[in-house]
Motif scaffolding. Sequence first.
Motif, PDB file in Angstrom:
ATOM      1  N   PHE A 141       0.825  -1.203   0.000  1.00  0.00           N
ATOM      2  CA  PHE A 141       0.000   0.000   0.000  1.00  0.00           C
ATOM      3  C   PHE A 141       0.864   1.260   0.000  1.00  0.00           C
ATOM      4  O   PHE A 141       2.056   1.206   0.281  1.00  0.00           O
ATOM      5  CB  PHE A 141      -0.951  -0.028   1.195  1.00  0.00           C
ATOM      6  N   SER A 155      -3.366   4.947  -0.929  1.00  0.00           N
ATOM      7  CA  SER A 155      -4.307   3.878  -0.584  1.00  0.00           C
ATOM      8  C   SER A 155      -5.364   4.382   0.398  1.00  0.00           C
ATOM      9  O   SER A 155      -5.088   5.255   1.231  1.00  0.00           O
ATOM     10  CB  SER A 155      -3.557   2.702   0.046  1.00  0.00           C
ATOM     11  N   GLU A 189      -9.395   0.004   0.951  1.00  0.00           N
ATOM     12  CA  GLU A 189      -8.476  -0.819   0.160  1.00  0.00           C
ATOM     13  C   GLU A 189      -7.557  -1.628   1.070  1.00  0.00           C
ATOM     14  O   GLU A 189      -7.281  -2.807   0.809  1.00  0.00           O
ATOM     15  CB  GLU A 189      -7.646   0.076  -0.761  1.00  0.00           C
ATOM     16  N   VAL A 190      -7.097  -1.008   2.133  1.00  0.00           N
ATOM     17  CA  VAL A 190      -6.170  -1.682   3.052  1.00  0.00           C
ATOM     18  C   VAL A 190      -6.835  -2.874   3.733  1.00  0.00           C
ATOM     19  O   VAL A 190      -6.193  -3.903   3.973  1.00  0.00           O
ATOM     20  CB  VAL A 190      -5.646  -0.666   4.093  1.00  0.00           C
ATOM     21  N   ALA A 217      -6.046   5.233   6.274  1.00  0.00           N
ATOM     22  CA  ALA A 217      -5.499   3.965   5.785  1.00  0.00           C
ATOM     23  C   ALA A 217      -4.407   3.398   6.689  1.00  0.00           C
ATOM     24  O   ALA A 217      -4.383   2.193   6.968  1.00  0.00           O
ATOM     25  CB  ALA A 217      -4.968   4.140   4.364  1.00  0.00           C
ATOM     26  N   CYS A 257       1.388   3.956   5.078  1.00  0.00           N
ATOM     27  CA  CYS A 257       1.182   2.498   5.032  1.00  0.00           C
ATOM     28  C   CYS A 257       2.478   1.696   4.988  1.00  0.00           C
ATOM     29  O   CYS A 257       2.479   0.531   4.553  1.00  0.00           O
ATOM     30  CB  CYS A 257       0.285   2.108   3.856  1.00  0.00           C
TER      31      CYS A 257
END
Length: 316
Positions: free
Chosen positions: A11, A15, A19-20, A256, A278
Amino acid sequence: MTTSTPVSTPFTAESTALEVIQGIDLTGRRAVVTGGGSGIGVETARALASAGADVTLAVRNPDQGRRAADDITATTGNDRILVAPLDLADQGSVAAFVRTWDGPLHILVNNAGIMASPEMRTPQGWEMQFATNHLGHFALATSLHRALAAAGGARVVSVSSAAHLRSPVVFEDIHFHERPYEPWAAYGQSKTANVLFAVEATRRWAGDGILTNALMPGAIRTNLQRYITEEDLARLRAASGGPAAPTWKTVQQGAATSVLVATSPLLDGVGGRYFEDCQEAGPNQPGTRTGYAPYALDPEAAQRLWEVSEETLKAA
């Protein structure tokens, strides 16, 4: 205990929280997100709820929290979103929240905070940013230790900031009784405390299956900046030699890294680290505003802060 290899993930800064967390199942897991009624707190809670977790929004404003909970349910289909009052600057409020908690707690996201506020103090005389951003979360997490231990593999997320680069914890005068109050120095000190908490909590609690990591969410326009003007930001960037304008993240992108730290299997066995965009961050390089300051991961300072925090709360 913790592993030593730096954590790398697929990521990036772009991101989003959703999505994570894609592909992660949190059914049957219970999470608390402080400050879950606004900003990146809402998006952190939304991502956890989307994966099936039971999520409690711990908020100063229950009406705002209920609106956020309704919105999370509407977008995720998860109706197991609770709202509980919590004022981190009020130790009585923290104690009341803990008294209502029953059973295990799998994820605690220490997300709420105030930034660069005018000089304010609690009734105990504590500087408000340190009292809210660190002492309130310290009291919450330590009081919930039994619930975290009961979860088996619990994670605590400590939301820090690149502003920790502005100041170590000044143990000789944490609450600005002797030195002149400066809003950004006070904020930076409290954010360093958030990282040091992750270091010492992991040392003390890893044997109970509880791992704690800290993170920088990124530059996100939220209510956190209510005390800050565009002129303030421009002056700070000029003073630090930073870019003319920050690269702003959306709130979904800003949440995220919190969600990564809270849920990713890539962090199994990892604690006491500092993450941004991330990824696990490296040491800060001169002239940049990324990475961690060595004093923020100093185990001796982390142990000292824990002991000072305990003594401070006992004396309240």
